[in-house]
Design an enzyme around this catalytic site. Structure first.
Site, PDB file in Angstrom:
ATOM      1  N   TYR A  33     125.004  91.617  63.280  1.00 30.28           N
ATOM      2  CA  TYR A  33     126.448  91.721  63.044  1.00 30.28           C
ATOM      3  C   TYR A  33     126.762  92.849  62.088  1.00 30.28           C
ATOM      4  O   TYR A  33     125.861  93.430  61.476  1.00 30.28           O
ATOM      5  CB  TYR A  33     126.997  90.385  62.541  1.00 30.28           C
ATOM      6  N   LYS A 151     120.309  93.368  59.995  1.00 25.34           N
ATOM      7  CA  LYS A 151     121.476  92.525  59.665  1.00 25.34           C
ATOM      8  C   LYS A 151     121.657  91.445  60.728  1.00 25.34           C
ATOM      9  O   LYS A 151     122.552  91.502  61.567  1.00 25.34           O
ATOM     10  CB  LYS A 151     122.725  93.405  59.533  1.00 25.34           C
ATOM     11  N   GLU A 183     118.658  90.667  46.121  1.00 24.56           N
ATOM     12  CA  GLU A 183     120.078  90.980  46.326  1.00 24.56           C
ATOM     13  C   GLU A 183     120.880  89.689  46.219  1.00 24.56           C
ATOM     14  O   GLU A 183     120.324  88.601  46.042  1.00 24.56           O
ATOM     15  CB  GLU A 183     120.288  91.641  47.688  1.00 24.56           C
ATOM     16  N   LEU A 207     119.031  94.257  52.459  1.00 30.98           N
ATOM     17  CA  LEU A 207     119.894  94.919  53.432  1.00 30.98           C
ATOM     18  C   LEU A 207     120.295  96.280  52.865  1.00 30.98           C
ATOM     19  O   LEU A 207     120.596  96.397  51.677  1.00 30.98           O
ATOM     20  CB  LEU A 207     121.148  94.082  53.703  1.00 30.98           C
TER      21      LEU A 207
END
Ligand code: PMP
Length: 287
Positions: A33, A151, A183, A207
């Site tokens: 996505y 992702k 993260e 990411l």
């Protein structure tokens, strides 16, 4: 108000949009996505998101549903049809519906990818009150899979992390692996110490944030010092300030980590400045 959404070539009222129960996105989380922000009716960093989408698809041997030009047209079509001034466009591509459940990937010649897109309207989202007060994070163990640079829609653990944060009276969780912060649940993490901006380097562990890339570029252009390396939660608690970045929150100050307050509990000057620069520059290049 009912939205107009996009599913495999059609713009439809949301109540009429459907995807098969055999879709691999639904059965296997076999999908990727992107979330692109809209400010003043224009797309922020569309090019960055389309490049990352192509990379995610390639890493998973998944076919692209259409060209970048078509994707841009659909993004714009949804903004126009839903009259979005500020908000987000969510895009999801899955490996499609092979008509049954099977672990093996279907033949891409006969099973075409599914493309779903919809808008989320957030009027005034650049003036978020949270950006003025800053947010609180807790640390949790990072137990996600090893390819966080792709992702994918496998968002169960990040959702659990968000719930752990809520339960602890905080707003988000920063994930920690081998003693170092990877993260946030849906954002990239930064600390500032003695004027230096510190954030983890790119790898399979995090990411590759589109906002991260833009913010680091703007920081360097503004002669700020950027250090790309892992940092610990202890180091973060001792930092002068902290913040996170994401396409939907832009630059968000963090004022508390595991109960320890940073910078007297108010957003620091570096985060504030970077948010201003990011919003100003991104608006200039929005399409
Ligand atoms: N890390 C994770 C795990 C995320 O989910 C996100 C947001 N999708 C980010 C970082 C930030 O990426 P971006 O700036 O491209 O939104």
């Amino acid at each position: 108000m009912s939205r107009i959404v996009y599913v495999n070539g059609q713009y439809l009222p949301e109540a009429e949009a459907t995807v098969s129960i055999f879709d691999r996105g639904f059965l296997m989380a076999d999908g990727v996505y992107e979330v692109t922000s809209v400010l003043d009716g224009k797309l922020i960093d569309f090019a960055g998101h389309s490049v990352r989408l192509a990379r995610s698809l390639k890493e998973l041997d998944m076919a692209a549903p259409c060209s970048d030009e078509d994707l841009l047209e659909i993004h714009r079509g949804l903004v126009a049809r839903n009259d979005v001034t500020d908000g987000m466009i969510y895009l999801q591509v899955t490996r499609g519906n092979p008509g049954d459940r099977d672990f093996a990937f279907p033949d891409p010649e006969t099973t075409k990818p599914t493309l779903v897109m919809f808008t989320q309207s957030k009027p005034g989202m650049a003036e978020s009150p949270m950006a003025k007060t800053g947010i609180k994070v807790i640390s949790i163990e990072d137990i996600r899979w090893g390819r966080r640079d792709i992702k994918t829609v496998q968002l169960l653990y990040p959702s659990m992390g968000k719930m752990m944060a809520k339960k602890a009276g905080a707003d988000d969780a920063w994930m920690v692996e081998d003693g170092h912060v990877t993260e946030g649940t849906s954002n990239n993490a930064y600390i500032v110490k003695n004027g230096r901006i510190i954030t983890r380097q790119l790898s399979h562990e995090i990411l590759h944030g589109i906002t991260r890339a833009a913010v680091l570029r703007f920081a360097k252009e503004a002669q700020m010092v950027v250090e790309e390396r892992p940092f610990t939660i202890e180091e973060a608690k001792q930092a002068d300030e902290a913040f996170f970045t994401s396409a939907s929150a832009f630059v968000m100050p963090v004022v508390e980590i595991d109960g320890a307050s940073l910078g007297g509990g108010t957003p620091g000057p570096v985060a504030k400045r970077l948010r201003e620069i990011y919003l100003e520059e991104s608006r200039k290049t929005a399409i």
